[in-house]
Scaffold this motif. Structure first.
Motif, PDB file in Angstrom:
ATOM      1  N   MET A 150       0.827  -1.205   0.000  1.00 28.67           N
ATOM      2  CA  MET A 150       0.000   0.000   0.000  1.00 28.67           C
ATOM      3  C   MET A 150       0.863   1.259   0.000  1.00 28.67           C
ATOM      4  N   GLY A 151       1.956   1.227   0.784  1.00 16.50           N
ATOM      5  CA  GLY A 151       2.857   2.374   0.814  1.00 16.50           C
ATOM      6  C   GLY A 151       3.569   2.567  -0.510  1.00 16.50           C
ATOM      7  N   ILE A 152       3.989   1.474  -1.149  1.00 15.39           N
ATOM      8  CA  ILE A 152       4.645   1.553  -2.451  1.00 15.39           C
ATOM      9  C   ILE A 152       3.704   2.154  -3.486  1.00 15.39           C
ATOM     10  N   ARG A 153       2.434   1.757  -3.424  1.00 13.77           N
ATOM     11  CA  ARG A 153       1.461   2.310  -4.363  1.00 13.77           C
ATOM     12  C   ARG A 153       1.307   3.809  -4.161  1.00 13.77           C
ATOM     13  N   THR A 206       3.218  -5.504  -6.285  1.00 16.57           N
ATOM     14  CA  THR A 206       4.442  -4.779  -5.960  1.00 16.57           C
ATOM     15  C   THR A 206       5.408  -4.775  -7.136  1.00 16.57           C
ATOM     16  N   ARG A 207       5.629  -5.948  -7.724  1.00 16.13           N
ATOM     17  CA  ARG A 207       6.595  -6.078  -8.827  1.00 16.13           C
ATOM     18  C   ARG A 207       6.252  -5.163  -9.995  1.00 16.13           C
ATOM     19  N   LYS A 208       4.975  -5.058 -10.296  1.00 14.46           N
ATOM     20  CA  LYS A 208       4.548  -4.243 -11.436  1.00 14.46           C
ATOM     21  C   LYS A 208       4.977  -2.791 -11.266  1.00 14.46           C
ATOM     22  N   LEU A 209       4.766  -2.245 -10.075  1.00 18.65           N
ATOM     23  CA  LEU A 209       5.110  -0.845  -9.824  1.00 18.65           C
ATOM     24  C   LEU A 209       6.618  -0.647  -9.717  1.00 18.65           C
ATOM     25  N   VAL A 210       7.286  -1.572  -9.031  1.00 21.11           N
ATOM     26  CA  VAL A 210       8.731  -1.467  -8.860  1.00 21.11           C
ATOM     27  C   VAL A 210       9.435  -1.626 -10.203  1.00 21.11           C
ATOM     28  N   ALA A 211       8.972  -2.561 -11.032  1.00 19.29           N
ATOM     29  CA  ALA A 211       9.601  -2.778 -12.335  1.00 19.29           C
ATOM     30  C   ALA A 211       9.511  -1.531 -13.202  1.00 19.29           C
ATOM     31  N   TYR A 258       8.478  -6.307 -18.769  1.00 18.25           N
ATOM     32  CA  TYR A 258       7.166  -6.150 -18.133  1.00 18.25           C
ATOM     33  C   TYR A 258       7.247  -5.101 -17.020  1.00 18.25           C
ATOM     34  N   PRO A 259       6.243  -4.225 -16.900  1.00 15.64           N
ATOM     35  CA  PRO A 259       5.118  -4.012 -17.821  1.00 15.64           C
ATOM     36  C   PRO A 259       5.514  -3.088 -18.975  1.00 15.64           C
ATOM     37  N   ARG A 260       4.902  -3.268 -20.107  1.00 21.27           N
ATOM     38  CA  ARG A 260       5.214  -2.432 -21.260  1.00 21.27           C
ATOM     39  C   ARG A 260       4.472  -1.104 -21.223  1.00 21.27           C
ATOM     40  N   VAL A 261       3.345  -1.098 -20.545  1.00 20.53           N
ATOM     41  CA  VAL A 261       2.544   0.114 -20.408  1.00 20.53           C
ATOM     42  C   VAL A 261       2.560   0.535 -18.942  1.00 20.53           C
ATOM     43  N   GLN A 262       2.685   1.839 -18.706  1.00 22.67           N
ATOM     44  CA  GLN A 262       2.751   2.340 -17.338  1.00 22.67           C
ATOM     45  C   GLN A 262       1.502   1.966 -16.560  1.00 22.67           C
ATOM     46  N   PRO A 263       1.674   1.338 -15.387  1.00 22.96           N
ATOM     47  CA  PRO A 263       0.516   0.974 -14.561  1.00 22.96           C
ATOM     48  C   PRO A 263      -0.219   2.215 -14.075  1.00 22.96           C
ATOM     49  N   THR A 264      -1.533   2.155 -14.061  1.00 25.59           N
ATOM     50  CA  THR A 264      -2.347   3.262 -13.569  1.00 25.59           C
ATOM     51  C   THR A 264      -3.329   2.738 -12.528  1.00 25.59           C
TER      52      THR A 264
END
Length: 250
Positions: A32-35, A142-147, A243-249
């Motif tokens: 939650m904090g990372i987000r 977590t991985r999606k945002l950190v990546a 991954y991910p190729r598109v920025q997570p929103t």
């Protein structure tokens, strides 16, 4: 004696369950904090305004780990890899049958929560323990945002034309960043060790299958280096299809 063994076994099971449950809760809070950090681009740090809070946190943690290293001892990479890339692979630091070592890992996540507040300035108010997701689901989020954040950091610190500093300390930080990034890309075979060849200024990553990859800057461009010192694909190309190729929103 048999009764004692039975009671002791029950104690271990209960202790393991307690520490594991707290471990998942801490991963949830950290997630939650990372987000929240990922969604904020309002810092002025490192001579830049509008800096992303998650990127700043990752860079600061890597640099703090870097100062703890002795020569080329990269064992601390495991700790940061667990926190940022593979929290669902707790075997990095310990054997699950030893509950006291879950306690050790929980200390790392407690510190991570402090860093989210003190380094990234994340307000953790409203974050609570209840969660509905498995450890694997939390780790994937977590991985999606950190990546994505690591793509930005690596692009800026390693591929950016303005970056020309390549002293040993800078090289170590860059190699650590690569190790974390590749762990987000292949969590089942995450990077368990990061080394450098100081003579050729090469980053060497080793995954859990003991497959090594080497990266080196040649004529201003970072490449994967194959056997026989042949240039492979550029790091820039690998980042583009990573991954991910598109920025997570959100």
């Amino acid at each position: 004696m048999k009764l004692f063994c039975l009671l002791f076994s029950l104690f271990l099971v209960e202790s393991l369950a307690y520490y594991y449950d707290r471990y998942v809760k801490l991963v949830h809070l950290t997630n939650m904090g990372i987000r929240r950090a990922y969604l904020k681009n309002d810092l002025r740090v490192r001579g830049r305004s509008g800096a992303n809070r998650l990127e700043h946190l990752i860079e600061t943690i890597v640099e703090e780990i870097n100062t703890e290293l002795i020569h080329q001892d990269f064992r601390n990479h495991s700790k940061i890899c667990l926190l940022l890339a593979v929290p669902d692979h707790d075997e990095i630091l310990f054997m699950p049958e030893h509950p006291d070592l879950y306690y050790k890992a929980n200390l790392y996540f407690d510190k991570m929560l402090q860093d989210l507040n003190t380094i990234a300035g994340v307000d953790m108010e409203g974050c609570s323990y209840p969660y509905e997701y498995s450890l694997k689901q939390l780790a994937n989020d977590t991985r999606k945002l950190v990546a994505w954040s690591l793509k930005s950091i690596i692009g800026r610190r390693m591929l950016g034309e303005s970056v020309r500093v390549d002293d040993t300390e800078s090289l170590i930080a860059k190699c650590l960043l690569l190790g974390i990034y590749f762990s987000t890309q292949s969590p089942e075979s995450y990077i368990k060790q990061v080394d450098i060849d100081s003579r050729s200024r090469t980053c060497i990553t080793t995954d859990t299958r003991n497959i090594q990859k080497r990266y080196r800057k040649i004529e201003g461009t970072w490449f994967e280096i194959h056997s026989g010192e042949q240039r492979g694909e550029s790091l820039e190309a690998q980042l583009q299809y990573g991954y991910p190729r598109v920025q997570p929103t959100y």
